[in-house]
Design a protein around this motif. Structure first.
Motif, mmCIF file in Angstrom:
data_model
loop_
_atom_site.group_PDB
_atom_site.id
_atom_site.type_symbol
_atom_site.label_atom_id
_atom_site.label_comp_id
_atom_site.label_asym_id
_atom_site.label_seq_id
_atom_site.Cartn_x
_atom_site.Cartn_y
_atom_site.Cartn_z
ATOM 1 N N ASN A 111 0.817 -1.222 0.000
ATOM 2 C CA ASN A 111 0.000 0.000 0.000
ATOM 3 C C ASN A 111 0.847 1.267 0.000
ATOM 4 O O ASN A 111 0.454 2.282 0.583
ATOM 5 N N ALA A 112 2.013 1.208 -0.618
ATOM 6 C CA ALA A 112 2.891 2.373 -0.582
ATOM 7 C C ALA A 112 2.468 3.416 -1.609
ATOM 8 O O ALA A 112 2.881 4.569 -1.524
ATOM 9 N N THR A 113 1.685 3.029 -2.586
ATOM 10 C CA THR A 113 1.236 3.999 -3.569
ATOM 11 C C THR A 113 -0.278 4.082 -3.495
ATOM 12 O O THR A 113 -0.952 3.071 -3.311
ATOM 13 N N TYR A 114 -0.789 5.289 -3.538
ATOM 14 C CA TYR A 114 -2.235 5.465 -3.427
ATOM 15 C C TYR A 114 -2.664 6.739 -4.130
ATOM 16 O O TYR A 114 -1.841 7.589 -4.473
ATOM 17 N N LYS A 115 -3.964 6.850 -4.326
ATOM 18 C CA LYS A 115 -4.532 8.010 -4.987
ATOM 19 C C LYS A 115 -5.105 8.902 -3.905
ATOM 20 O O LYS A 115 -5.931 8.442 -3.096
ATOM 21 N N ARG A 116 -4.690 10.155 -3.870
ATOM 22 C CA ARG A 116 -5.156 11.035 -2.805
ATOM 23 C C ARG A 116 -6.658 11.285 -2.941
ATOM 24 O O ARG A 116 -7.144 11.641 -4.017
ATOM 25 N N LYS A 117 -7.360 11.143 -1.819
ATOM 26 C CA LYS A 117 -8.816 11.305 -1.864
ATOM 27 C C LYS A 117 -9.193 12.734 -2.207
ATOM 28 O O LYS A 117 -10.191 12.987 -2.867
ATOM 29 N N THR A 118 -8.390 13.689 -1.763
ATOM 30 C CA THR A 118 -8.788 15.087 -1.910
ATOM 31 C C THR A 118 -8.661 15.596 -3.340
ATOM 32 O O THR A 118 -9.479 16.388 -3.777
ATOM 33 N N ASP A 119 -7.616 15.163 -4.069
ATOM 34 C CA ASP A 119 -7.449 15.739 -5.395
ATOM 35 C C ASP A 119 -7.037 14.749 -6.467
ATOM 36 O O ASP A 119 -6.704 15.143 -7.584
ATOM 37 N N GLY A 120 -7.052 13.461 -6.152
ATOM 38 C CA GLY A 120 -6.833 12.450 -7.174
ATOM 39 C C GLY A 120 -5.405 12.295 -7.641
ATOM 40 O O GLY A 120 -5.152 11.580 -8.612
ATOM 41 N N ILE A 121 -4.450 12.928 -6.965
ATOM 42 C CA ILE A 121 -3.058 12.762 -7.374
ATOM 43 C C ILE A 121 -2.545 11.415 -6.869
ATOM 44 O O ILE A 121 -2.789 11.046 -5.716
ATOM 45 N N VAL A 122 -1.872 10.700 -7.764
ATOM 46 C CA VAL A 122 -1.340 9.385 -7.399
ATOM 47 C C VAL A 122 0.078 9.572 -6.850
ATOM 48 O O VAL A 122 0.939 10.127 -7.534
ATOM 49 N N VAL A 123 0.276 9.165 -5.614
ATOM 50 C CA VAL A 123 1.544 9.442 -4.941
ATOM 51 C C VAL A 123 2.215 8.154 -4.477
ATOM 52 O O VAL A 123 1.594 7.089 -4.448
ATOM 53 N N VAL A 124 3.487 8.276 -4.122
ATOM 54 C CA VAL A 124 4.247 7.137 -3.583
ATOM 55 C C VAL A 124 4.757 7.526 -2.204
ATOM 56 O O VAL A 124 5.321 8.603 -2.028
ATOM 57 N N ASP A 125 4.517 6.650 -1.243
ATOM 58 C CA ASP A 125 5.075 6.856 0.097
ATOM 59 C C ASP A 125 6.489 6.259 0.084
ATOM 60 O O ASP A 125 6.663 5.045 0.172
ATOM 61 N N TYR A 126 7.476 7.148 -0.014
ATOM 62 C CA TYR A 126 8.852 6.675 -0.160
ATOM 63 C C TYR A 126 9.328 5.835 1.011
ATOM 64 O O TYR A 126 10.176 4.967 0.863
ATOM 65 N N ASP A 127 8.794 6.130 2.192
ATOM 66 C CA ASP A 127 9.277 5.404 3.367
ATOM 67 C C ASP A 127 8.636 4.035 3.506
ATOM 68 O O ASP A 127 9.062 3.228 4.315
ATOM 69 N N ARG A 128 7.583 3.804 2.728
ATOM 70 C CA ARG A 128 6.924 2.515 2.817
ATOM 71 C C ARG A 128 7.320 1.590 1.662
ATOM 72 O O ARG A 128 7.375 0.378 1.822
ATOM 73 N N CYS A 129 7.575 2.194 0.503
ATOM 74 C CA CYS A 129 7.869 1.438 -0.719
ATOM 75 C C CYS A 129 9.074 0.524 -0.511
ATOM 76 O O CYS A 129 10.100 0.938 0.023
ATOM 77 N N ILE A 130 8.934 -0.740 -0.932
ATOM 78 C CA ILE A 130 10.038 -1.691 -0.773
ATOM 79 C C ILE A 130 10.882 -1.815 -2.037
ATOM 80 O O ILE A 130 11.857 -2.561 -2.065
ATOM 81 N N GLY A 131 10.470 -1.145 -3.093
ATOM 82 C CA GLY A 131 11.275 -1.154 -4.319
ATOM 83 C C GLY A 131 11.160 -2.414 -5.147
ATOM 84 O O GLY A 131 12.116 -2.821 -5.793
#
Lengths: 255, 411
Positions: A111-131
């Motif tokens: 679940n390191a990447t998600y779509k922001r509920k407020t504005d639909g931007i797809v982001v990556v949580d760098y601290d969670r992503c395992i690569g």
């Protein structure tokens, strides 16, 4: 037996009222938590007829986000359209499309990447992503990039190398995120204010759209009927790439 | 036996460059792979699915003994479970060297995403590994107790591994075997789900027409069984008393491997024909890369020649009555399937998703072509060397043969 100052009938009434109030509060809370909190739907219309292929957007993006070698949040393809008789290339700048139904998100094992509920931007949580780079494989648009830790040889001489991405201002340190992560265009989200809006006049606007000399990259809120993007989409026949996949991209093209 | 000594020598010699390459991978040049953003998975992911296939395949074949009670294959039952453990460990080692932040592997258990086939795969193979180790322990327990009575290094290792267990009575062995049967029975659907899940990991991606097919999990299972069975034949020929002692069983396994190979090629042909007939440009581009791309020889020589034609000729003609020919055929399958795995991963990713994207910038990380870097090769062969050492250690320390009488001493 001494009579209580509160009759049983009153007690029931009060308890009932309390329950109703409690239920109302709970209902509001649930409604707040579940109702769409979407305030914006950021998107783009890219007018290929206005694009001269200067690739200023690619450079502006690199400078804004301080992306390392091999990581490009936007690139410009130069291919003739299918069936073209002249062989004349169509320039197409290609950021992340911030799909409404993004195939990169459900595949992420953490679940390191998600779509922001407020504005639909797809982001990556760098601290969670395992690569693991599964999202790179899943994206049908080549919009995601892996940061393998490459460095520009001369960049350290040019001064500090801090990326403003996600307002995290990370310094580039070997072995630390975002090195080893998946990276992608996030519509220069760090330029949003606290309300989550951009301001073109103030220069708080995605770097590619801000820099485009031909005004070929038109950025804005697709949900706002007054916005330039919404107006263009009403008045022109725009297309989206690989519609058949059902990804519902938020980036449209005019050909 | 000389082959066993060769295992030790090659394995230990291979460990030296491997450890050096691991050090370089993490501390000197983490960027030394030739992967990029167009081909983000390469040699190591191919190697990973190769090893998990071997693991699932050899485990599922061990269920012939421990679930379906086919006594004929009993002599290789433990070896099959051991092979499943070793190849799974090698797979985990491979993928650990591949992903960007292995230190965060625990995220997959904390930040749960049930829609990710990769997450399911990881949860399932974690369970599967625990189950394999438990099953293996119950299989060996009484023999470890007996071996623990021998002085010296072997006895000490056996005593440690028996975890304080003392009982070698028949009744206890019967109870052990009941546990083995229970664990093996749970393991069968688990291995099917886990390895089918590896296939699904690729199959679900609508972005990759070459993979996006319901056949994928099935093909993965069949090819896992074929390659796992072949590896078992090779392992049983080298370890324990060698091929002479396992003659009849090797011939039987050869028949099974032949059947699975033919089933596998049937599925592959079906997949290719349907994909080509639909003529999705992405599928056709990937297919052309496989059969006529820069690495056409991997398909024609390794995958088809070594991995299919040679073994089918050896296993379907009268050669099949000579265990040495069966072993050779199975060795060819084990090697040829490396090509199968490479040809799943890399050509599926290479074709441009957006026309002209690889030409849009000049950057090696944005290239359609991929050839592993020297470091990647060293790591890959090094993982192979780790495998040899693990097999050799297992053969030396663990009681791989059937139950010993309580009075027996180590050979």
């Amino acid at each position: 037996m001494a009579t209580s100052p509160v009759s049983r009938r009153d007690l029931f009434k009060r308890a009932g009222a309390g329950a109703v109030v409690g239920a109302a509060i709970a209902h509001t809370a649930v409604a707040e938590a579940t109702a769409p909190v979407r305030k914006h739907h950021w998107g783009m219309v890219i007018d290929t007829r206005r694009c001269v292929g200067c690739e200023a957007c690619v450079i502006a993006c690199k400078i804004e986000n301080k992306t390392p070698p091999g990581v490009f949040y936007t690139v410009v393809t130069k291919e003739p359209l299918a069936g073209s008789t002249t062989g004349k290339p169509v320039f197409m700048t290609k950021p992340c499309f911030h799909c409404e139904n993004p195939p990169c998100i459900p595949v992420c094992p953490v679940n390191a990447t998600y779509k922001r509920k407020t504005d639909g931007i797809v982001v990556v949580d760098y601290d969670r992503c395992i690569g693991c780079r599964y999202c790179l494989a899943a994206c049908p648009y080549g919009a995601r990039y892996a940061d393998f830790g490459d460095e520009y040889d001369l960049l350290p001489m040019a001064g500090e190398n801090v990326s403003p991405e996600y307002k995290q201002y990370r310094e580039r340190v070997p072995g630390q995120s975002p090195i080893g992560n998946a990276r992608k265009c996030q519509f220069c989200m760090h330029l949003q204010d606290e309300q989550g809006t951009y301001d073109r006049e103030a220069g708080r606007w995605p770097a590619c759209a801000k820099t485009c000399p031909g005004h070929a990259i038109i950025f804005g809120d697709l949900d706002d009927p007054e916005s330039e993007v919404a107006t263009i989409l009403r008045e022109h026949n725009a297309v989206r790439v690989k519609e058949e996949l059902g990804t519902e991209p938020s980036v449209y093209y005019l050909l | 036996m000389t082959l066993k000594r060769a295992f030790w020598v090659v394995g230990i010699l291979g460990l030296i460059p491997f450890l050096w390459a691991v050090y370089v991978r993490f501390f000197v040049h983490p960027d030394a792979s030739n992967l990029g953003s167009v081909v983000p998975w390469g040699l190591h992911v191919a190697q990973y699915i190769y090893f998990v296939g071997l693991s699932a395949g050899s485990f599922l074949l061990s269920s012939l003994v421990y679930v379906f009670g086919m006594k004929r294959f009993e002599p290789i039952g433990r070896l099959a479970v051991f092979t499943a453990i070793v190849t799974l460990l090698l797979a985990l080692l491979t993928i650990g060297l591949d992903i960007g932040h292995i230190d965060r592997f625990w995220h997959v258990f904390v930040f749960v995403n049930p829609t990710s086939p990769m997450a399911w795969m990881i949860w399932l193979y974690t369970l599967y590994l625990v189950l394999l180790i438990a099953e293996f322990w119950f299989l060996m327990r009484s023999d470890l107790v007996i071996a623990g009575r021998v002085p010296g290094m072997r006895g000490w290792v056996s005593r440690v591994l028996s975890i304080g267990s003392r009982d070698t009575s028949e009744g206890r062995i019967t109870r052990d075997m009941r546990w083995v049967r229970i664990l093996a029975t749970i393991g069968v659907p688990l291995a099917v789900m886990f390895h089918g899940g590896v296939g699904a990991l690729f199959g679900v991606l609508a972005s990759r027409p070459f993979w996006n097919s319901g056949m994928f999990p099935i093909i993965f299972l069949v090819s896992a069984l074929a390659s796992g069975g072949a590896l078992l034949v090779v392992a049983s020929a080298i370890f324990q008393q060698g091929w002479k002692a396992h003659r009849a069983m090797i011939l039987d396994l050869g028949k099974i491997v032949l059947g699975l190979l033919l089933l596998d090629i049937l599925f592959q042909i079906s997949e290719a024909l349907i994909g080509l007939y639909g003529s999705d440009p992405g599928f056709v581009a990937s297919f052309e890369l496989v059969v006529a791309g820069p690495y056409w020889y991997v398909f024609w020589f390794l995958q088809i020649g070594v991995g299919f034609v040679v073994p089918v000729i050896l296993l379907a003609t009268p050669f099949r009555r000579d265990p040495r020919a069966v072993i050779l055929a199975c060795g060819a399958v084990v090697i040829g399937f490396v090509g199968v795995r490479l040809n799943i991963v890399i050509p599926g990713l290479s074709p441009e998703e957006i026309r002209g994207i690889t030409q849009s910038v000049t950057d090696p990380r944005m290239a359609s072509s991929y050839f592993p870097s020297a470091w990647e090769w060293i790591l890959s062969f090094g993982i192979g060397a780790v495998g040899l050492v693990l097999f050799a250690l297992g053969d030396y320390f663990l009681p791989m043969t059937r139950h010993l009488p309580p009075t027996a001493t180590q050979d």
